[in-house]
Design an enzyme around this catalytic site. Structure first.
Site, short mmCIF file in Angstrom:
data_model
loop_
_atom_site.label_atom_id
_atom_site.label_comp_id
_atom_site.label_asym_id
_atom_site.label_seq_id
_atom_site.Cartn_x
_atom_site.Cartn_y
_atom_site.Cartn_z
N LYS A 129 -11.62 -2.16 7.15
CA LYS A 129 -10.75 -3.07 7.89
C LYS A 129 -11.13 -3.08 9.37
O LYS A 129 -11.38 -4.12 9.95
CB LYS A 129 -9.28 -2.66 7.75
CG LYS A 129 -8.81 -2.43 6.31
CD LYS A 129 -8.31 -3.70 5.64
CE LYS A 129 -8.13 -3.58 4.13
NZ LYS A 129 -7.23 -2.54 3.69
N ASP A 155 -1.38 6.62 6.77
CA ASP A 155 -2.42 5.68 6.34
C ASP A 155 -2.63 4.69 7.47
O ASP A 155 -1.76 3.87 7.76
CB ASP A 155 -1.94 4.97 5.06
CG ASP A 155 -2.92 3.89 4.58
OD1 ASP A 155 -3.96 3.68 5.24
OD2 ASP A 155 -2.63 3.26 3.53
N TRP A 208 0.83 -1.20 0.00
CA TRP A 208 0.00 0.00 0.00
C TRP A 208 0.86 1.25 0.00
O TRP A 208 0.55 2.24 -0.66
CB TRP A 208 -0.97 -0.02 1.18
CG TRP A 208 -1.91 -1.19 1.10
CD1 TRP A 208 -1.97 -2.25 1.96
CD2 TRP A 208 -2.89 -1.44 0.08
NE1 TRP A 208 -2.94 -3.14 1.53
CE2 TRP A 208 -3.52 -2.67 0.40
CE3 TRP A 208 -3.31 -0.74 -1.06
CZ2 TRP A 208 -4.53 -3.22 -0.40
CZ3 TRP A 208 -4.33 -1.29 -1.85
CH2 TRP A 208 -4.92 -2.51 -1.51
C1 LIG Z 1 -6.70 -2.03 2.33
C2 LIG Z 1 -5.71 -0.94 2.43
C3 LIG Z 1 -5.67 0.12 1.51
C4 LIG Z 1 -6.58 0.19 0.31
O1 LIG Z 1 -7.86 0.47 0.72
P1 LIG Z 1 -9.05 0.70 -0.32
O2 LIG Z 1 -10.10 1.27 0.58
O3 LIG Z 1 -9.40 -0.61 -0.91
O4 LIG Z 1 -8.60 1.67 -1.34
C5 LIG Z 1 -4.75 1.12 1.71
N1 LIG Z 1 -3.89 1.07 2.74
C6 LIG Z 1 -3.89 0.08 3.64
C7 LIG Z 1 -2.91 0.09 4.76
C8 LIG Z 1 -4.80 -0.96 3.51
O5 LIG Z 1 -4.80 -1.97 4.40
#
Ligand SMILES: *Cc1c(COP(=O)(O)O)cnc(C)c1O
Length: 366
Positions: free
Chosen positions: A200, A176, A107
């Site tokens: 998540k 993030d 990511w």
């Molecule tokens: C799943 C994830 C993403 C991507 O998320 P989307 O909502 O599918 O765009 C980005 N960063 C991390 C750390 C993730 O676990």
């Protein structure tokens, strides 16, 4: 009808397990929101049914994080966390400047690639050469970077920053937090912008939480489309256009659930115990199972990737686990193997049952 074991434990990496009571509240709200006779799905995002949901969710997010609503705004944006990979540099990476990024996984790699469309990126540390199986130490950040970007938990590789690195004063920090948002207390105030796809650890797909320091938005690039400017969303209290009201409602319920548990200190204790139980089982299997992250201080409490002696055994393991009610254990398609995601809502009872299954499978196949 399909047949499945009576108790299912959902280890999915995302979308992922939610508290049962939250799913029940969401089902009820779809039928009738707060006794109004109307479904949550058919009321105005500027009306009296939805208004209090929006405000309470924003308030609870900040309260759980220990941030003040005077200083920070909570936005509910679309496009997933991936969208933030582009929106962050569009707003904050000046053409003539550069930003520091730490590459700790897939990511982060994508965030870097998106930022490069807007300006220069300095990758100040990367664990890529070791398949992202550790968190870099002693990272040297630039004191003249436009901002620095971290990924708190690396969902695919199972590493996490348990202590954030030392950073130069005055450089805005962006993180993030998609896969460990609100999993433990931390000093959130060191960050000027935090983003997390809800699916998540905080709710369903369809909404990305952005927690942004209001003063920071003043520094954003003015020459970008209105809808892509954080300033627009801050000024309009996350109601510039129709937000994903159903997803926000579910996030609000998850915030209530967290508060009722006792907030982030309480969930930290729960998460620590689940992770300790699972890693101890893997580490204590005489090498039959191997956690792919070996340094305990770098191990994620949310995503626990592990391998078995052969791919054939992994395939058998995943099949038998699923038949026994342990679902969602397949590793990310880019790395293979197995991964147990044990987010906030995942119960200790599920980890205990799974540890029993691990021992039994190792005994039969070791
Ligand atoms: C799943 C994830 C993403 C991507 O998320 P989307 O909502 O599918 O765009 C980005 N960063 C991390 C750390 C993730 O676990």
């Amino acid at each position: 009808m399909s047949s499945h074991p009576s108790t299912l434990y959902n280890f999915s990496p995302g979308p992922a397990i939610l508290p049962r009571e939250v799913i029940e509240a969401a089902s009820q709200a779809v039928l009738d929101i707060n006794g109004s006779g109307l479904s949550l799905l058919e009321v105005s995002h500027r009306g009296k049914e939805y208004d209090p949901i929006h405000e309470q969710t924003q308030k609870d997010v900040l309260e759980l994080m220990g941030l003040s609503p005077e200083e920070y705004s909570v936005l509910f944006l679309g496009g997933g966390a991936s969208f933030q990979f582009a929106m962050v540099p569009m707003n904050f990476l000046p053409r003539e400047g550069f930003a520091d990024y730490v590459n700790t996984g897939e990511w982060a790699t994508r965030a870097i690639a998106e930022a490069r469309h807007f300006g220069r990126v300095e990758v100040v540390a990367s664990s890529e050469a070791e398949k992202f199986n550790y968190i870099p130490r002693d990272v040297k950040f630039h004191d003249d970077a436009a901002y620095l970007h971290l990924t708190s938990n690396n969902t695919i590789y199972g590493t996490a920053w348990h202590t954030f690195p030392e950073t130069p004063a005055g450089v805005p920090q962006i993180c993030d937090m998609s896969s460990d948002f609100l999993a433990r207390p931390m000093d959130f105030s060191r960050f000027d912008l935090i983003y997390a796809g809800a699916q998540k650890n905080a709710g369903p797909a369809g909404v990305t939480l952005v927690i942004i320091r209001k003063a920071y938005t003043a520094r954003a690039n003015k020459n970008i489309p209105t809808i892509l400017s954080y300033q627009t969303h801050v000024k309009n209290n996350a109601l510039y256009n129709t937000p994903p009201v159903f997803s926000i409602y579910v996030v609000g319920q998850v915030m209530q659930w967290l508060k009722n548990l006792g907030g982030l200190t309480a969930i930290e204790a729960i998460n620590r115990k689940k992770a300790d139980t699972l890693y101890a089982a893997l580490d204590g299997s005489s090498g039959f199972y191997r956690a792919t992250v070996s340094r305990p201080s770098d191990r994620s409490w949310m995503n626990v990737p592990f391998r078995l002696p052969t791919e054939a055994l992994e395939k058998k393991f995943l099949q038998e686990a699923e038949a026994a009610g342990f679902v969602g254990l397949k590793g990310h398609r880019s790395v293979g193997g197995c991964r147990a995601s044990i987010y906030n809502a995942f119960p200790q009872a599920g980890v205990d049952a799974f540890v029993g299954f691990l021992a039994e499978f190792a005994r039969k196949n070791g």
